[in-house]
Scaffold this motif. Structure first.
Motif, PDB file in Angstrom:
ATOM      1  N   LEU A   1       0.827  -1.206   0.000  1.00 18.36           N
ATOM      2  CA  LEU A   1       0.000   0.000   0.000  1.00 18.36           C
ATOM      3  C   LEU A   1       0.863   1.258   0.000  1.00 18.36           C
ATOM      4  CD1 LEU A   1      -2.974  -0.787   2.407  1.00 18.36           C
ATOM      5  CD2 LEU A   1      -3.123  -0.098   0.020  1.00 18.36           C
ATOM      6  N   LEU A   2       1.912   1.258   0.785  1.00 18.43           N
ATOM      7  CA  LEU A   2       2.796   2.423   0.820  1.00 18.43           C
ATOM      8  C   LEU A   2       3.436   2.679  -0.544  1.00 18.43           C
ATOM      9  CD1 LEU A   2       4.503   1.786   4.263  1.00 18.43           C
ATOM     10  CD2 LEU A   2       2.981   3.705   3.705  1.00 18.43           C
ATOM     11  N   ALA A   3       3.600   1.636  -1.324  1.00 20.89           N
ATOM     12  CA  ALA A   3       4.240   1.783  -2.635  1.00 20.89           C
ATOM     13  C   ALA A   3       3.260   2.172  -3.733  1.00 20.89           C
ATOM     14  CB  ALA A   3       4.949   0.488  -3.018  1.00 20.89           C
ATOM     15  N   THR A   4       1.948   1.919  -3.539  1.00 19.06           N
ATOM     16  CA  THR A   4       1.005   2.106  -4.642  1.00 19.06           C
ATOM     17  C   THR A   4      -0.203   2.959  -4.301  1.00 19.06           C
ATOM     18  OG1 THR A   4      -0.170   0.068  -4.049  1.00 19.06           O
ATOM     19  CG2 THR A   4       1.658  -0.122  -5.622  1.00 19.06           C
ATOM     20  N   ALA A   5      -0.363   3.412  -3.072  1.00 22.39           N
ATOM     21  CA  ALA A   5      -1.587   4.116  -2.673  1.00 22.39           C
ATOM     22  C   ALA A   5      -1.788   5.382  -3.499  1.00 22.39           C
ATOM     23  CB  ALA A   5      -1.536   4.465  -1.190  1.00 22.39           C
ATOM     24  N   PRO A   6      -3.012   5.635  -3.981  1.00 22.40           N
ATOM     25  CA  PRO A   6      -3.274   6.840  -4.790  1.00 22.40           C
ATOM     26  C   PRO A   6      -3.505   8.086  -3.957  1.00 22.40           C
ATOM     27  CG  PRO A   6      -5.268   5.544  -4.611  1.00 22.40           C
ATOM     28  CD  PRO A   6      -4.198   4.771  -3.883  1.00 22.40           C
ATOM     29  N   CYS A   7      -3.480   7.979  -2.636  1.00 19.26           N
ATOM     30  CA  CYS A   7      -3.679   9.137  -1.767  1.00 19.26           C
ATOM     31  C   CYS A   7      -2.721   9.006  -0.585  1.00 19.26           C
ATOM     32  CB  CYS A   7      -5.131   9.213  -1.286  1.00 19.26           C
ATOM     33  SG  CYS A   7      -5.666   7.785  -0.321  1.00 19.26           S
ATOM     34  N   SER A   8      -2.813   9.913   0.344  1.00 20.58           N
ATOM     35  CA  SER A   8      -1.956   9.825   1.529  1.00 20.58           C
ATOM     36  C   SER A   8      -2.321   8.597   2.348  1.00 20.58           C
ATOM     37  CB  SER A   8      -2.115  11.086   2.386  1.00 20.58           C
ATOM     38  OG  SER A   8      -1.704  12.219   1.656  1.00 20.58           O
ATOM     39  N   ILE A   9      -1.375   8.134   3.135  1.00 15.22           N
ATOM     40  CA  ILE A   9      -1.588   6.920   3.910  1.00 15.22           C
ATOM     41  C   ILE A   9      -0.963   7.102   5.290  1.00 15.22           C
ATOM     42  CG2 ILE A   9       0.511   5.836   2.984  1.00 15.22           C
ATOM     43  CD1 ILE A   9      -1.027   3.165   3.085  1.00 15.22           C
ATOM     44  N   GLY A  10      -1.706   6.693   6.306  1.00 12.36           N
ATOM     45  CA  GLY A  10      -1.228   6.791   7.675  1.00 12.36           C
ATOM     46  C   GLY A  10      -1.153   5.424   8.320  1.00 12.36           C
ATOM     47  N   LEU A  11       0.018   5.074   8.853  1.00 14.61           N
ATOM     48  CA  LEU A  11       0.234   3.792   9.505  1.00 14.61           C
ATOM     49  C   LEU A  11       0.264   4.022  11.008  1.00 14.61           C
ATOM     50  CD1 LEU A  11       2.757   1.090   8.284  1.00 14.61           C
ATOM     51  CD2 LEU A  11       2.218   1.396  10.688  1.00 14.61           C
ATOM     52  N   LEU A  12      -0.702   3.433  11.723  1.00 10.88           N
ATOM     53  CA  LEU A  12      -0.852   3.670  13.155  1.00 10.88           C
ATOM     54  C   LEU A  12      -0.222   2.540  13.952  1.00 10.88           C
ATOM     55  CD1 LEU A  12      -2.013   5.233  15.561  1.00 10.88           C
ATOM     56  CD2 LEU A  12      -4.129   3.903  15.276  1.00 10.88           C
ATOM     57  N   VAL A  13       0.732   2.895  14.808  1.00 11.40           N
ATOM     58  CA  VAL A  13       1.309   1.972  15.783  1.00 11.40           C
ATOM     59  C   VAL A  13       0.607   2.249  17.107  1.00 11.40           C
ATOM     60  CG1 VAL A  13       3.410   1.141  16.876  1.00 11.40           C
ATOM     61  CG2 VAL A  13       3.506   2.058  14.544  1.00 11.40           C
ATOM     62  N   ASP A  14      -0.345   1.410  17.453  1.00 12.36           N
ATOM     63  CA  ASP A  14      -1.183   1.641  18.625  1.00 12.36           C
ATOM     64  C   ASP A  14      -0.529   1.033  19.869  1.00 12.36           C
ATOM     65  OD1 ASP A  14      -3.222   2.142  20.364  1.00 12.36           O
ATOM     66  OD2 ASP A  14      -4.500   0.503  19.658  1.00 12.36           O
ATOM     67  N   ARG A  15      -0.174   1.890  20.821  1.00 12.62           N
ATOM     68  CA  ARG A  15       0.429   1.439  22.087  1.00 12.62           C
ATOM     69  C   ARG A  15      -0.276   2.097  23.270  1.00 12.62           C
ATOM     70  NH1 ARG A  15       6.868   1.859  21.609  1.00 12.62           N
ATOM     71  NH2 ARG A  15       6.720   0.403  23.369  1.00 12.62           N
ATOM     72  N   GLY A  16      -1.572   1.887  23.331  1.00 15.27           N
ATOM     73  CA  GLY A  16      -2.336   2.442  24.438  1.00 15.27           C
ATOM     74  C   GLY A  16      -3.243   3.575  24.050  1.00 15.27           C
ATOM     75  N   LEU A  17      -3.404   3.831  22.765  1.00 11.98           N
ATOM     76  CA  LEU A  17      -4.319   4.883  22.333  1.00 11.98           C
ATOM     77  C   LEU A  17      -5.744   4.561  22.742  1.00 11.98           C
ATOM     78  CD1 LEU A  17      -3.931   7.532  20.785  1.00 11.98           C
ATOM     79  CD2 LEU A  17      -4.626   6.347  18.710  1.00 11.98           C
ATOM     80  N   THR A  18      -6.021   3.286  22.992  1.00 12.23           N
ATOM     81  CA  THR A  18      -7.359   2.858  23.364  1.00 12.23           C
ATOM     82  C   THR A  18      -7.780   3.450  24.701  1.00 12.23           C
ATOM     83  OG1 THR A  18      -7.043   0.785  22.195  1.00 12.23           O
ATOM     84  CG2 THR A  18      -8.820   0.855  23.802  1.00 12.23           C
ATOM     85  N   SER A  19      -6.920   3.344  25.708  1.00 11.08           N
ATOM     86  CA  SER A  19      -7.277   3.791  27.054  1.00 11.08           C
ATOM     87  C   SER A  19      -7.139   5.294  27.225  1.00 11.08           C
ATOM     88  CB  SER A  19      -6.403   3.086  28.086  1.00 11.08           C
ATOM     89  OG  SER A  19      -5.026   3.385  27.843  1.00 11.08           O
ATOM     90  N   THR A  20      -6.474   5.950  26.347  1.00 11.31           N
ATOM     91  CA  THR A  20      -6.211   7.383  26.515  1.00 11.31           C
ATOM     92  C   THR A  20      -7.440   8.220  26.238  1.00 11.31           C
ATOM     93  OG1 THR A  20      -3.922   7.043  25.899  1.00 11.31           O
ATOM     94  CG2 THR A  20      -4.770   9.288  25.762  1.00 11.31           C
ATOM     95  N   PHE A  21      -8.147   7.910  25.153  1.00 13.98           N
ATOM     96  CA  PHE A  21      -9.257   8.751  24.726  1.00 13.98           C
ATOM     97  C   PHE A  21     -10.576   8.061  25.027  1.00 13.98           C
ATOM     98  CE2 PHE A  21      -5.748   9.506  21.709  1.00 13.98           C
ATOM     99  CZ  PHE A  21      -5.384  10.738  22.188  1.00 13.98           C
ATOM    100  N   SER A  22     -10.925   7.982  26.245  1.00 11.94           N
ATOM    101  CA  SER A  22     -12.209   7.453  26.644  1.00 11.94           C
ATOM    102  C   SER A  22     -13.234   8.576  26.655  1.00 11.94           C
ATOM    103  CB  SER A  22     -12.110   6.804  28.023  1.00 11.94           C
ATOM    104  OG  SER A  22     -11.668   7.764  28.968  1.00 11.94           O
ATOM    105  N   ARG A  23     -14.489   8.233  26.912  1.00 14.43           N
ATOM    106  CA  ARG A  23     -15.527   9.261  26.908  1.00 14.43           C
ATOM    107  C   ARG A  23     -15.318  10.267  28.035  1.00 14.43           C
ATOM    108  NH1 ARG A  23     -21.153   5.938  25.495  1.00 14.43           N
ATOM    109  NH2 ARG A  23     -20.442   5.102  23.489  1.00 14.43           N
ATOM    110  N   GLU A  24     -14.705   9.815  29.144  1.00 18.19           N
ATOM    111  CA  GLU A  24     -14.477  10.740  30.238  1.00 18.19           C
ATOM    112  C   GLU A  24     -13.496  11.840  29.871  1.00 18.19           C
ATOM    113  OE1 GLU A  24     -14.598   7.577  30.421  1.00 18.19           O
ATOM    114  OE2 GLU A  24     -16.253   7.126  31.790  1.00 18.19           O
ATOM    115  N   SER A  25     -12.569  11.513  28.963  1.00 18.12           N
ATOM    116  CA  SER A  25     -11.571  12.514  28.601  1.00 18.12           C
ATOM    117  C   SER A  25     -12.219  13.708  27.923  1.00 18.12           C
ATOM    118  CB  SER A  25     -10.515  11.893  27.691  1.00 18.12           C
ATOM    119  OG  SER A  25     -11.095  11.512  26.468  1.00 18.12           O
TER     120      SER A  25
END
Length: 882
Positions: free
Chosen positions: A650-674
């Protein structure tokens, strides 16, 4: 009359084949010549050719008799020649046909041709058109006495193939079909039917020996109107257009076209079997309707019992055998009703609901049915086709007119509909060609028409020539309109840096499993969806294709709660969990629109499906998860090499910008309480230089409107001790040095301009901080991050695939994850104060050689007649259009 030990068989179809084969075999006087001489002289009622006696009948019917005595074999272990038995003849025919099919497939595959073309060409080559005229092919491989058994096996193969077609077909799109697809389907039935009737009467008018028209016009109309749904799905899958609006419209129209043509075919066969008495056909239709409503509840109950019995284990073989026995039973019942057995099998396939049972049946028998049972149909078609006498008794212009009109009727009808809806010309042409897909279903209709004398050998050969022409042009035409570099020139390589601030933010979010789900959703939550700039998310669940002949796509109906009960496989249950998560995200964010779907494709070509889908939806960015998962102690686990390969492709052929997410705790950071003020979200954007860094800054800039989000932009500037990298350029290559210097100065100017614009527009925003740091090496960048900027929940960086920076040159000497870039991999590998997630952004891949970027990024018009920018602002309106 023939002797008592002769076996006689009256067959309109095979008599004509035998005549043509022996006429050009070169063994003594031609049988066709003898037949003509006998008719002219009217002195004999039969002619003799070897062991065959052909007795004349009425209306071009012949009785062929031959001696059934088996000659003595010339070996030591059998008393009878095995080549005179039915089964050895069939096994030889099947072996030669399959081998020839694979050889032809190797030849035509580079020409973008489907397997169907090689199969039908193999049958024609073994017939009287080519190899059938040789002295050993006709008497050994295609003897007349093997014809009845060949036809029987072909009918058996067609019955099971139609069961698979019904099993694969989904009638759900018909309930919510859009006006464009419905109009294409109806026009593709009505206009070709009129053309078929006209061509049939034109042929009758030109015939020198008139014959009764009977129901031949119906077979002409059905053959020109039908669109083969399974073959179309495979072609769209091979061309990577299955996920586009074009593919959805074509498949939906194909379902309507195929069902309509099959019902008309059943009625036609019923009328012929009932000697053209209308009440017979009505009785059969009523019987089939009762059969549908009585058998379907029984099938549903049976499937539930099977699913309950196999709840803790996979579907057993006895359940598959039971369903296959029902195929034969349903075929027998429809034969008793006066219809063909394949229609009963087709109805049974439609009755079986989707789930583990249907998937298991497809996995177990599809290869055998398509590879072993279906090929006799192609050989039977080839034996009934003779291009050597295609112009006999007809002018060249007449034959050419019939072939061209038969090939273009459906294309013209589709073009007229698309012009009415003001669709783009390239989409209209491609859709017209795709709707002309015939495949094995058209051959089934033609052979039925040949058996019932709707076609003679010449008209049968004409229609086969038309089908060959239709099949040959599909791949090149669609590739030219939708896969070529010329087509890509119509689209700007979409980027966030150049996007309109208040335009909808179109995101294609790819998920392999539920473990990737939370991180991507939370990233979308902080992407600042507003009423002026809504976020349109195309959530794709990527599933590996295994055990199927073609890739498929599943669009989820959000107005109906999915049933993930006993019939659901693990993949379906996981897909429904992903759908529910994205629906909850949509419900919590009124400025977000989500269109979830599940895409099934091989890992080797999955990136092509994603790229084509992003291109079709005009996505601004593709979000993909990292191929490794973090563990509880800050390390990594569960590395998936296939996912890594998909990301790299995908990085070699994508027709638009591409974002690769390395998730290391993003789940617990942005909860509804935040969002209620419990804590702030701290994001750092690390800027070095180049287009990828500007794209990463553009994404981080978009996040700044999110409540309680704080953004820190750190720009690393080269210090005084940094020397320019010139080792890649030879010292005596002054032009190369000047080119590198010019490109570096150009990129630096672009960086300065974009950063100055960013600083000017955000100067009064207290949630944004801009800092510049001078460094001399990559080590200083690492030390700066670990000492000062080490307390962030998310880092946004550019991949840097388009540059060779002196600041990061030392970091790129070693690399385990090149898809992250030097700075992204450093952040993932460095021990920070707390494990932080990393978003690596890359601007669109470079265009193919010979193409140019466009200055305009105006949205193009889709196949549904709406602009792409407007089509998916409301997902429910988009589904209605579909």
């Amino acid at each position: 009359m023939p002797e008592s030990n002769d076996w006689c068989y009256s067959a309109y179809a095979f008599a004509h084949i035998c005549l043509i084969q022996y006429k050009i075999s070169g063994e003594g006087p031609g049988l066709g010549e003898e037949l003509g001489d006998a008719k002219m002289a009217q002195t004999s009622d039969f002619v003799t050719k070897g062991k065959y006696k052909i007795f004349f009948g009425m209306n071009n019917e012949f009785t062929i008799c031959y001696d059934d005595t088996k000659p003595i074999a010339n070996n030591y272990w059998q008393a009878v020649n095995p080549l005179m038995k039915r089964m050895p003849i069939f096994m030889m025919q099947l072996s030669v046909l399959i081998a020839l099919t694979h050889v032809l497939m190797l030849i035509i595959r580079p020409l973008r041709q489907p397997q169907f073309l090689s199969e039908i060409l193999a049958g024609i080559l073994l017939g009287p058109t080519a190899l059938g005229i040789t002295g050993w092919i006709s008497p050994i491989i295609n003897p007349f006495e093997g014809g009845l058994f060949l036809e029987t096996m072909a009918n058996l193969g067609v019955t099971f193939y139609m069961f698979l077609v019904g099993l694969e077909m989904d009638l759900t799109p018909i309930r919510k079909i859009g006006k464009t697809a419905l109009s294409v389907a109806l026009a593709g039935i009505i206009l070709p039917s009129i053309a078929g009737v006209g061509l049939h009467h034109l042929v009758l008018k030109e015939e020198k020996t008139q014959r009764a028209p009977e129901m031949g016009a119906f077979f002409w109309s059905i053959a020109l109107s039908v669109t083969s749904f399974p073959d179309l799905a495979r072609i769209l899958s091979d061309l990577k257009l299955l996920y586009t609006d074009l593919g959805k419209t074509a498949l939906t129209a194909a379902v309507v076209s195929e069902l309509s043509c099959w019902f008309v075919l059943v009625g036609t066969i019923s009328l012929i079997n009932g000697r053209q008495k209308l009440f017979v056909a009505i009785t059969i239709m009523v019987g089939m309707t009762i059969f549908w409503f009585m058998m379907r509840p029984f099938i549903s109950w049976t499937v539930k019992q099977i699913s309950a019995a196999s709840k803790e284990s996979s579907t057993s073989d006895k359940h598959v055998y039971f369903i296959l026995s029902l195929v034969l039973l349903c075929g027998y019942i429809t034969e008793l009703c006066g219809a063909h057995s394949n229609f009963g099998a087709f109805m049974l396939g439609l009755m079986i609901p989707g789930g583990e049972l249907g998937t298991t049946i497809m996995d177990k028998i599809e290869d055998y049915v398509v590879g072993i049972l279906l090929p006799p149909t192609f050989l039977l078609t080839g034996l009934r086709t003779n291009f050597a006498y295609i112009f006999a008794e007809y002018s060249f212009g007449m034959v050419l007119l019939v072939v061209l009109l038969a090939s273009s009727a459906k294309i013209v009808s589709t073009l007229l509909v698309c012009l009415h809806f003001r669709c783009p010309k390239r989409d209209s042409l491609a859709l017209g060609v795709l709707m002309n897909t015939k495949g094995a279903l058209a051959l089934i209709i033609l052979n039925e028409g040949r058996n019932m004398k709707g076609f003679d050998q010449q008209t049968f050969s004409w229609t086969i020539a038309a089908i060959l022409l239709m099949t040959v042009i599909i791949g090149p035409v669609v590739s030219f309109t939708h896969k070529s570099a010329r087509h890509l020139k119509q689209y700007n390589r979409r980027s966030l840096e150049k996007s309109i601030p208040d335009a909808p933010f179109r995101v294609l979010a790819c998920v392999h499993s539920t473990r990737n789900l939370s991180g991507l959703i939370n990233l979308l939550q902080i992407s600042n969806a507003t009423r002026n700039s809504p976020i349109i998310v195309f959530a794709v669940h990527l599933v590996e294709l295994a055990g199927r002949a073609s890739a498929m796509i599943i669009f989820h109906d959000k107005s109906k709660t999915a049933d993930a009960g006993n019939n659901a496989t693990r993949e379906k249950a996981e897909a429904e969990q992903i759908v529910n998560a994205f629906e909850s995200f949509e419900n919590d964010n009124h400025a977000v629109t989500v269109q979830p779907l599940t895409a099934v494709s091989p890992y080797a070509t999955m990136h092509e499906d994603v790229s084509n889908f992003a291109l079709d939806k005009l996505a601004n960015i593709i979000l993909i998860p990292f191929h490794k998962q973090p563990n509880a102690i800050g390390g990594w686990t569960d590395e998936n090499i296939q996912h890594k390969q998909v990301n790299q492709n995908l990085l070699a052929t994508a027709p638009c910008s591409i974002g690769l997410l390395v998730d290391r705790g993003l789940t617990s950071t942005f909860s509804r309480e935040s969002h209620r003020g419990m804590r702030e979200c701290r994001i750092a954007m690390l800027f070095v230089e180049g287009a990828d860094d500007r794209e990463a800054l553009a994404y981080a800039w978009r996040m700044t409107g999110t409540p309680r989000l704080v953004l820190t932009v750190v720009r690393f500037l080269p210090g005084k001790d940094v020397s320019e990298l010139t080792e890649n350029v030879e010292e005596d290559d002054e032009s190369g040095i000047f080119t590198a210097m010019f490109e570096r100065e150009k990129q630096k100017q672009l960086d300065d301009d974009y950063l100055n614009e960013f600083r000017f527009r955000t100067m009064h925003d207290q949630s944004i901080a801009y800092i510049e740091k001078q460094v001399n090496s990559g080590d200083q960048i690492i030390s700066t991050i670990t000492s000062v900027y080490n307390d962030f929940e998310l880092y946004v960086v550019g991949r840097g695939h388009d540059r060779t920076s002196p600041l990061t040159s030392g970091l790129s000497n070693w690399s385990d994850f090149p898809e992250l870039g030097p700075l992204g991999e450093t952040l993932v590998s460095t021990d920070l104060e707390s494990p932080a997630s990393v978003l690596v952004v890359q601007q669109s891949a470079p265009l193919p050689a010979g193409s140019k970027k466009l200055k305009s990024s105006a949205p193009t018009q889709g196949i549904l007649g709406n602009s792409a920018a407007e089509t998916f602002v409301n997902h429910r309106r988009a589904e209605d259009d579909y």
